[in-house]
Design a protein around this motif. Sequence first.
Motif, PDB file in Angstrom:
ATOM      1  N   ILE A   1       0.834  -1.210   0.000  1.00  0.00           N
ATOM      2  CA  ILE A   1       0.000   0.000   0.000  1.00  0.00           C
ATOM      3  C   ILE A   1       0.864   1.253   0.000  1.00  0.00           C
ATOM      4  O   ILE A   1       0.639   2.183  -0.793  1.00  0.00           O
ATOM      5  N   ARG A   2       1.894   1.289   0.873  1.00  0.00           N
ATOM      6  CA  ARG A   2       2.769   2.466   0.911  1.00  0.00           C
ATOM      7  C   ARG A   2       3.506   2.651  -0.417  1.00  0.00           C
ATOM      8  O   ARG A   2       3.643   3.761  -0.921  1.00  0.00           O
ATOM      9  N   ASN A   3       3.964   1.544  -1.012  1.00  0.00           N
ATOM     10  CA  ASN A   3       4.699   1.650  -2.263  1.00  0.00           C
ATOM     11  C   ASN A   3       3.802   2.131  -3.406  1.00  0.00           C
ATOM     12  O   ASN A   3       4.238   2.903  -4.278  1.00  0.00           O
ATOM     13  N   LEU A   4       2.555   1.693  -3.419  1.00  0.00           N
ATOM     14  CA  LEU A   4       1.623   2.198  -4.425  1.00  0.00           C
ATOM     15  C   LEU A   4       1.371   3.687  -4.240  1.00  0.00           C
ATOM     16  O   LEU A   4       1.289   4.446  -5.220  1.00  0.00           O
ATOM     17  N   LYS A   5       1.257   4.125  -2.985  1.00  0.00           N
ATOM     18  CA  LYS A   5       1.071   5.559  -2.718  1.00  0.00           C
ATOM     19  C   LYS A   5       2.279   6.365  -3.191  1.00  0.00           C
ATOM     20  O   LYS A   5       2.127   7.458  -3.744  1.00  0.00           O
ATOM     21  N   MET A   6       3.487   5.840  -2.977  1.00  0.00           N
ATOM     22  CA  MET A   6       4.692   6.549  -3.429  1.00  0.00           C
ATOM     23  C   MET A   6       4.762   6.595  -4.948  1.00  0.00           C
ATOM     24  O   MET A   6       5.158   7.608  -5.530  1.00  0.00           O
ATOM     25  N   ARG A   7       4.378   5.502  -5.600  1.00  0.00           N
ATOM     26  CA  ARG A   7       4.366   5.508  -7.074  1.00  0.00           C
ATOM     27  C   ARG A   7       3.374   6.542  -7.601  1.00  0.00           C
ATOM     28  O   ARG A   7       3.660   7.274  -8.558  1.00  0.00           O
ATOM     29  N   LYS A   8       2.222   6.612  -6.954  1.00  0.00           N
ATOM     30  CA  LYS A   8       1.230   7.592  -7.375  1.00  0.00           C
ATOM     31  C   LYS A   8       1.735   9.010  -7.155  1.00  0.00           C
ATOM     32  O   LYS A   8       1.591   9.889  -8.022  1.00  0.00           O
ATOM     33  N   LYS A   9       2.336   9.263  -5.998  1.00  0.00           N
ATOM     34  CA  LYS A   9       2.847  10.592  -5.684  1.00  0.00           C
ATOM     35  C   LYS A   9       3.937  11.021  -6.653  1.00  0.00           C
ATOM     36  O   LYS A   9       4.006  12.181  -7.070  1.00  0.00           O
ATOM     37  N   LEU A  10       4.781  10.065  -7.042  1.00  0.00           N
ATOM     38  CA  LEU A  10       5.894  10.362  -7.943  1.00  0.00           C
ATOM     39  C   LEU A  10       5.541  10.131  -9.407  1.00  0.00           C
ATOM     40  O   LEU A  10       6.377  10.383 -10.283  1.00  0.00           O
ATOM     41  N   ASN A  11       4.322   9.629  -9.654  1.00  0.00           N
ATOM     42  CA  ASN A  11       3.860   9.339 -11.015  1.00  0.00           C
ATOM     43  C   ASN A  11       4.851   8.434 -11.747  1.00  0.00           C
ATOM     44  O   ASN A  11       5.266   8.692 -12.861  1.00  0.00           O
ATOM     45  N   TYR A  12       5.207   7.358 -11.073  1.00  0.00           N
ATOM     46  CA  TYR A  12       6.157   6.404 -11.652  1.00  0.00           C
ATOM     47  C   TYR A  12       5.531   5.014 -11.615  1.00  0.00           C
ATOM     48  O   TYR A  12       5.251   4.459 -10.534  1.00  0.00           O
ATOM     49  N   TRP A  13       5.336   4.426 -12.820  1.00  0.00           N
ATOM     50  CA  TRP A  13       4.624   3.151 -12.897  1.00  0.00           C
ATOM     51  C   TRP A  13       5.403   2.070 -13.617  1.00  0.00           C
ATOM     52  O   TRP A  13       4.869   1.017 -13.948  1.00  0.00           O
ATOM     53  N   ARG A  14       6.686   2.289 -13.865  1.00  0.00           N
ATOM     54  CA  ARG A  14       7.503   1.216 -14.455  1.00  0.00           C
ATOM     55  C   ARG A  14       7.877   0.205 -13.390  1.00  0.00           C
ATOM     56  O   ARG A  14       8.120   0.550 -12.254  1.00  0.00           O
ATOM     57  N   TRP A  15       7.948  -1.054 -13.791  1.00  0.00           N
ATOM     58  CA  TRP A  15       8.234  -2.116 -12.839  1.00  0.00           C
ATOM     59  C   TRP A  15       9.517  -2.842 -13.231  1.00  0.00           C
ATOM     60  O   TRP A  15       9.920  -2.857 -14.367  1.00  0.00           O
TER      61      TRP A  15
END
Length: 357
Positions: free
Chosen positions: A343-357
């Motif tokens: 959950i925290r990592n998804l929130k950080m990805r959203k905040k930073l707009n970074y979705w590459r895996w």
Amino acid sequence: MDYLTATKNKKYLMYISQNYSYAILRPLQQEILAQGGEVKWFLEGNEVTSSFLKNNESHLLTIEEVIRWSPDVSFVPGNVIPPFIPGIKVGLFHGFNSGKRNRKGFEDHFNIRGCFDLYCTQGPNTTSRFEQLSKQYKHFAVKETGWPTLDPLFNPDTKSIYTQPDDKRKTLLICSTFSRNLSLAPKLYQTIKTFSEQGKWRILMQFHPKMPNELVTKYQALENENLTFIETDNVLPLLKAADVMLCDTSSILLMFILQRKPVVTFCNQDPGKHLLDVTEPEKVEAAIELALSHPAQLMDDIESFCQQLHPYQDGLSSQRVLAACNELVLTNPKLKPKPLNLIRNLKMRKKLNYWRW
């Protein structure tokens, strides 16, 4: 092996989200550059100001740039960092453990969020707890280094821009945290207003960056020849300029007391023998006068406390931090994988707009 010299040609990221982090990390940056390493900064969120960067400081604008640059080490004076940034992540803390507790009643200073590979601790009274937690979680290492932020505080050549040699009065520094329940600012306004009118002391005031604007404006209006309100990203010159501090439960008081200068606190959450704590506004003035007299027992208690909090007065904590990080990079100890923290990592990805895996 001399792990300090291993800095050469390595990459070090300063990952910050608050303006006060500049002053926390700059002594470490200075040491990295002196040892031949490379430093870049990444500013996360809207609460950190890019204009505070100096002309010679390099700034990565996006998380994609950070990942392409691929740091060997990332330093964080905050609570979290995205796991998808390469290299080891190092927790350096944004202050000392001042006894503040979170909503669940636990000391927030020891909250393990699963983000760091290494904690560089400040002194024995926090090292032992983090070592216990390291044995429990097994996914991070601990090294007692001292806090790099304080290196300039212990450098006798560091001068304060806030001293006034022609003013022979003692200097009182007033600092406050922003939390409504803990802050002295709403409760001691009339007391401080009286101090500013008396002119007994030269007063410097500085609040936490998150202090409500209405309180900041109210205190700024008190400025006169006796009181100066200061907004700054570097509190060390303020600490050096003052003879005594009035504070609440803000961790800045611990930075001040390490100079072996007394602190008066108002309704401190965790008062000890090293503090002169009062709970009634009418007792504040007498407590300040007592502090300025440097009672022998108080000064002995302050010394004992400082030896546990941060025994290092050599100004070399940055070197110890850097050596500890390089050792971890080079020896690659077998730590357990950090928790997924989905959950925290998804929130950080959203905040930073970074979705590459």
